[in-house]
Design an enzyme around this catalytic site. Structure first.
Site, PDB file in Angstrom:
ATOM      1  N   THR A 119       1.029  -1.204  -0.100  1.00 19.76           N
ATOM      2  CA  THR A 119       0.086  -0.116   0.137  1.00 19.76           C
ATOM      3  C   THR A 119       0.701   1.270   0.039  1.00 19.76           C
ATOM      4  OG1 THR A 119      -1.463   1.130   1.356  1.00 19.76           O
ATOM      5  CG2 THR A 119      -0.144  -0.233   2.722  1.00 19.76           C
ATOM      6  N   ASP A 120       0.311   2.145  -0.533  1.00 19.15           N
ATOM      7  CA  ASP A 120       1.128   3.611  -0.369  1.00 19.15           C
ATOM      8  C   ASP A 120       1.122   4.080   1.084  1.00 19.15           C
ATOM      9  OD1 ASP A 120      -1.963   4.312  -0.078  1.00 19.15           O
ATOM     10  OD2 ASP A 120      -1.643   5.960  -1.782  1.00 19.15           O
ATOM     11  N   GLU A 121       0.258   3.734   2.037  1.00 16.04           N
ATOM     12  CA  GLU A 121       0.367   4.165   3.300  1.00 16.04           C
ATOM     13  C   GLU A 121       1.796   3.903   4.141  1.00 16.04           C
ATOM     14  OE1 GLU A 121      -3.017   3.178   5.798  1.00 16.04           O
ATOM     15  OE2 GLU A 121      -4.399   3.369   4.265  1.00 16.04           O
ATOM     16  N   TYR A 132      -1.969  -0.731  11.218  1.00 17.59           N
ATOM     17  CA  TYR A 132      -2.015  -1.358   9.946  1.00 17.59           C
ATOM     18  C   TYR A 132      -0.754  -0.944   8.880  1.00 17.59           C
ATOM     19  CZ  TYR A 132      -3.138  -1.642   4.756  1.00 17.59           C
ATOM     20  OH  TYR A 132      -3.178  -1.931   3.577  1.00 17.59           O
ATOM     21  N   LYS A 176       2.389  -3.636   7.384  1.00 16.22           N
ATOM     22  CA  LYS A 176       2.498  -3.563   5.920  1.00 16.22           C
ATOM     23  C   LYS A 176       3.885  -3.017   5.622  1.00 16.22           C
ATOM     24  CE  LYS A 176       0.012  -4.769   3.193  1.00 16.22           C
ATOM     25  NZ  LYS A 176      -0.141  -5.914   2.503  1.00 16.22           N
TER      26      LYS A 176
HETATM   27  P1  NAD Z   1      -9.641  -7.281   2.428  1.00 13.57           P
HETATM   28  O1  NAD Z   1      -9.678  -7.230   3.595  1.00 13.57           O
HETATM   29  O2  NAD Z   1     -10.919  -7.188   1.541  1.00 13.57           O
HETATM   30  O3  NAD Z   1      -9.327  -8.943   2.031  1.00 13.57           O
HETATM   31  C1  NAD Z   1      -8.173  -9.476   2.843  1.00 13.57           C
HETATM   32  C2  NAD Z   1      -8.276 -11.036   2.417  1.00 13.57           C
HETATM   33  O4  NAD Z   1      -7.322 -11.621   3.298  1.00 13.57           O
HETATM   34  C3  NAD Z   1      -9.573 -11.836   2.982  1.00 13.57           C
HETATM   35  O5  NAD Z   1     -10.169 -12.486   2.020  1.00 13.57           O
HETATM   36  C4  NAD Z   1      -9.343 -12.416   4.380  1.00 13.57           C
HETATM   37  O6  NAD Z   1      -9.877 -13.459   4.568  1.00 13.57           O
HETATM   38  C5  NAD Z   1      -7.730 -12.756   3.994  1.00 13.57           C
HETATM   39  N1  NAD Z   1      -6.961 -12.938   5.047  1.00 13.57           N
HETATM   40  C6  NAD Z   1      -6.782 -12.356   6.164  1.00 13.57           C
HETATM   41  N2  NAD Z   1      -5.892 -12.732   7.201  1.00 13.57           N
HETATM   42  C7  NAD Z   1      -5.706 -14.101   6.560  1.00 13.57           C
HETATM   43  C8  NAD Z   1      -4.800 -15.218   6.793  1.00 13.57           C
HETATM   44  N3  NAD Z   1      -3.981 -15.108   8.092  1.00 13.57           N
HETATM   45  N4  NAD Z   1      -4.486 -16.001   6.099  1.00 13.57           N
HETATM   46  C9  NAD Z   1      -5.161 -15.876   5.039  1.00 13.57           C
HETATM   47  N5  NAD Z   1      -6.046 -15.039   4.494  1.00 13.57           N
HETATM   48  C10 NAD Z   1      -6.242 -13.980   5.309  1.00 13.57           C
HETATM   49  O7  NAD Z   1      -8.352  -6.515   1.951  1.00 13.57           O
HETATM   50  P2  NAD Z   1      -8.116  -5.803   0.297  1.00 13.57           P
HETATM   51  O8  NAD Z   1      -8.625  -4.264   0.394  1.00 13.57           O
HETATM   52  O9  NAD Z   1      -8.713  -6.938  -0.668  1.00 13.57           O
HETATM   53  O10 NAD Z   1      -6.607  -5.827   0.296  1.00 13.57           O
HETATM   54  C11 NAD Z   1      -5.765  -6.764  -0.316  1.00 13.57           C
HETATM   55  C12 NAD Z   1      -4.565  -6.436  -0.008  1.00 13.57           C
HETATM   56  O11 NAD Z   1      -4.298  -5.141  -1.026  1.00 13.57           O
HETATM   57  C13 NAD Z   1      -3.694  -6.169   1.352  1.00 13.57           C
HETATM   58  O12 NAD Z   1      -2.494  -6.644   1.286  1.00 13.57           O
HETATM   59  C14 NAD Z   1      -3.780  -4.699   1.398  1.00 13.57           C
HETATM   60  O13 NAD Z   1      -2.909  -4.161   2.255  1.00 13.57           O
HETATM   61  C15 NAD Z   1      -3.509  -4.255  -0.116  1.00 13.57           C
HETATM   62  N6  NAD Z   1      -4.129  -2.821  -0.506  1.00 13.57           N
HETATM   63  C16 NAD Z   1      -5.229  -2.583  -0.386  1.00 13.57           C
HETATM   64  C17 NAD Z   1      -5.696  -1.511  -0.737  1.00 13.57           C
HETATM   65  C18 NAD Z   1      -7.276  -1.013  -0.937  1.00 13.57           C
HETATM   66  O14 NAD Z   1      -7.367   0.145  -1.166  1.00 13.57           O
HETATM   67  N7  NAD Z   1      -8.015  -1.590  -0.406  1.00 13.57           N
HETATM   68  C19 NAD Z   1      -4.876  -0.543  -1.539  1.00 13.57           C
HETATM   69  C20 NAD Z   1      -3.458  -0.973  -1.596  1.00 13.57           C
HETATM   70  C21 NAD Z   1      -3.005  -2.156  -0.919  1.00 13.57           C
HETATM   71  O1  DAU Z   2      -4.105   3.958   0.472  1.00 16.66           O
HETATM   72  C1  DAU Z   2      -4.350   2.309   0.526  1.00 16.66           C
HETATM   73  C2  DAU Z   2      -5.136   2.031   1.625  1.00 16.66           C
HETATM   74  O2  DAU Z   2      -6.464   2.560   1.289  1.00 16.66           O
HETATM   75  C3  DAU Z   2      -5.029   0.511   1.818  1.00 16.66           C
HETATM   76  O3  DAU Z   2      -3.816   0.259   2.069  1.00 16.66           O
HETATM   77  C4  DAU Z   2      -6.327   0.133   3.017  1.00 16.66           C
HETATM   78  O4  DAU Z   2      -6.113  -1.261   3.110  1.00 16.66           O
HETATM   79  C5  DAU Z   2      -7.471   0.716   2.432  1.00 16.66           C
HETATM   80  O5  DAU Z   2      -8.571   0.233   3.573  1.00 16.66           O
HETATM   81  C6  DAU Z   2      -7.542   2.165   2.300  1.00 16.66           C
HETATM   82  O6  DAU Z   2      -7.262   2.865   3.422  1.00 16.66           O
HETATM   83  P1  DAU Z   2      -7.913   4.048   4.033  1.00 16.66           P
HETATM   84  O7  DAU Z   2      -7.735   4.223   5.523  1.00 16.66           O
HETATM   85  O8  DAU Z   2      -7.488   5.247   3.175  1.00 16.66           O
HETATM   86  O9  DAU Z   2      -9.574   3.775   3.554  1.00 16.66           O
HETATM   87  P2  DAU Z   2     -10.920   3.854   4.235  1.00 16.66           P
HETATM   88  O10 DAU Z   2     -11.825   3.430   3.290  1.00 16.66           O
HETATM   89  O11 DAU Z   2     -11.016   3.411   5.769  1.00 16.66           O
HETATM   90  O12 DAU Z   2     -10.996   5.427   4.119  1.00 16.66           O
HETATM   91  C7  DAU Z   2     -11.002   6.392   3.182  1.00 16.66           C
HETATM   92  C8  DAU Z   2     -10.903   7.460   3.797  1.00 16.66           C
HETATM   93  O13 DAU Z   2     -12.491   7.925   4.209  1.00 16.66           O
HETATM   94  C9  DAU Z   2     -10.284   8.142   4.891  1.00 16.66           C
HETATM   95  O14 DAU Z   2      -9.660   9.476   4.959  1.00 16.66           O
HETATM   96  C10 DAU Z   2     -11.266   7.833   6.083  1.00 16.66           C
HETATM   97  C11 DAU Z   2     -12.410   8.326   5.584  1.00 16.66           C
HETATM   98  N1  DAU Z   2     -13.663   7.828   6.128  1.00 16.66           N
HETATM   99  C12 DAU Z   2     -13.564   6.246   6.187  1.00 16.66           C
HETATM  100  C13 DAU Z   2     -14.939   5.820   6.434  1.00 16.66           C
HETATM  101  C14 DAU Z   2     -15.180   4.182   6.767  1.00 16.66           C
HETATM  102  C15 DAU Z   2     -14.707   8.427   6.462  1.00 16.66           C
HETATM  103  O15 DAU Z   2     -14.662   9.779   6.161  1.00 16.66           O
HETATM  104  N2  DAU Z   2     -16.006   8.034   6.711  1.00 16.66           N
HETATM  105  C16 DAU Z   2     -16.179   6.582   6.793  1.00 16.66           C
HETATM  106  O16 DAU Z   2     -17.056   6.120   7.212  1.00 16.66           O
END
Ligand code: NAD
Ligand code: DAU
Length: 331
Positions: A120-122, A147, A151
């Site tokens: 992630t970019d975080e 989190y 990562k």
């Molecule tokens: P998600 O929470 O929707 O899915 C995570 C999956 O991992 C789920 O299916 C869960 O059951 C599985 N999991 C959790 N713990 C596990 C374990 N111990 N063993 C096996 N499986 C397990 O997450 P996502 O949003 O799809 O993110 C996927 C990946 O992408 C993560 O590594 C996250 O850090 C990265 N990422 C997410 C975003 C975003 O915007 N969602 C952006 C950048 C990177």
């Molecule tokens: O940048 C990549 C990341 O993006 C991933 O690594 C994470 O897995 C993914 O969850 C996401 O993280 P954020 O914390 O940015 O995502 P989230 O959807 O939780 O929140 C997005 C923005 O919206 C953040 O500034 C918090 C805000 N927010 C979130 C919720 C749930 C609100 O304002 N209201 C809300 O109800």
């Protein structure tokens, strides 16, 4: 090619599996997923006859060893992924994100299997609101939450295993994804499902925090570009120039739902809330020739709203418990 996808029943992982089955019939897909609250086997239902789903944890060393030994490539999506949850209980984040990655790295080292690490970019922390600065692969790591720090730690493990043990590995750090099959705890699907239920969207704090939105299909096409053409040991940042503040996103959703532009509530802010993320994806675009397809955020969002409207059976069972958790936190 025998491909092991960890976390393939989650949001981005399941979209990756769908895309792979659709576009790459020569790839045999096995998914390893613990099916936590965030994983859902029905997210793989459309491809169930083409994919093997193994229910288990990436921290289970004997299971991981067996599955990695039978693979040519591992793409590691599995993680605890929600910042708000990591503030309530960091423990599963340390286990899955750090110990799980370590467990996979030891197996790919032993069996000489190619590894791609999804991150992630975080890991880079946040940027000020009012500068043109963006993250690059050279930006120093500076994570803010449990989190993002787990990562960041997992990325550093991958780099160390590549340098010290010579494993064949690439890393990608992507910005915020949106699209189908995203858990409704996350910002966009939470507001979409609230609006479907006639509930006002909830903005943390003033709503001025900026995220760099990318459609999940574009993230996954970039992952395949890195697998196909990326250089081992390299880190690639994935982003599609989609910066928007949270207020803008909520206003766009209100417009799509035909609601008044002021029809939302401000709620308690997230502790340590990162201000702004922004990706400079020049390396990915120029070195690997990748370009995103979903360049119009509003139409990508409309399609996502349509998906949640058409797939209420998929998200409804989680809605009450998710909102109860937020209500307890004043959000
Ligand atoms: P998600 O929470 O929707 O899915 C995570 C999956 O991992 C789920 O299916 C869960 O059951 C599985 N999991 C959790 N713990 C596990 C374990 N111990 N063993 C096996 N499986 C397990 O997450 P996502 O949003 O799809 O993110 C996927 C990946 O992408 C993560 O590594 C996250 O850090 C990265 N990422 C997410 C975003 C975003 O915007 N969602 C952006 C950048 C990177
Ligand atoms: O940048 C990549 C990341 O993006 C991933 O690594 C994470 O897995 C993914 O969850 C996401 O993280 P954020 O914390 O940015 O995502 P989230 O959807 O939780 O929140 C997005 C923005 O919206 C953040 O500034 C918090 C805000 N927010 C979130 C919720 C749930 C609100 O304002 N209201 C809300 O109800």
């Amino acid at each position: 090619m025998r491909l092991l996808v960890t976390g393939g029943a989650g949001f981005i992982g399941s979209n990756f599996v769908h895309q792979t089955v659709r576009d790459r019939p020569d790839v045999q897909v096995t998914v390893l997923d613990a099916l936590t609250y965030a994983g859902d086997r029905t997210s793989l239902a459309p491809v169930a006859d083409k994919v093997t789903l193994v229910e288990g944890s990436v921290t289970d060393a004997p299971l991981v060893d067996e599955l990695v030994a039978a693979s040519d490539l591992v793409v590691h999506f599995a993680a605890e992924s929600h910042n708000d949850n990591s503030l309530n209980d960091p423990s599963p984040f340390v286990q899955t994100n750090l110990v799980g990655t370590f467990t996979l790295l030891e197996a790919v080292r032993k069996h000489g299997v190619r590894y791609h690490h999804i991150s992630t970019d975080e890991v880079y922390g946040d940027l000020p609101l009012d500068t043109p600065e963006r993250f690059t692969a050279e930006t120093p790591y500076n994570p803010s939450s449990p989190y993002s720090s787990t990562k960041a730690g997992s990325d550093l493990l991958v780099r160390a295993w590549a340098r010290s043990f010579g494993i064949e590995a690439t890393i990608s750090n992507c910005s915020n994804n949106y699209g189908p099959y995203q858990h409704i705890e996350k910002f966009i699907p939470r507001q979409v499902t609230n609006l479907i239920d006639g509930i006002r969207p909830r903005l943390y704090g003033a709503g001025l925090n900026v995220r760099d939105w990318i459609h999940v299909e574009d993230h996954n096409s970039a992952v395949w570009a890195i697998i196909d053409k990326g250089r081992s040991g390299e880190t690639y940042l994935i982003g599609a120039d989609g910066e928007k503040n949270n207020l803008e996103v909520v206003r766009t959703l209100l417009e799509i739902f035909g609601r008044d532009a002021e029809d939302f509530d401000h709620v308690a802010d997230r502790p340590g809330h990162d201000l702004r993320y922004a990706i400079d994806a020049t390396k990915l675009r120029e070195e690997l020739g990748w370009t995103p397809l979903y360049t119009d955020f509003r139409s990508g969002l409309e399609a996502t709203v349509d998906w949640y409207r058409a797939n209420e059976d998929w998200w409804r069972p989680a809605k009450a418990a998710t909102e109860a958790k937020y209500a307890a936190a004043g959000q």
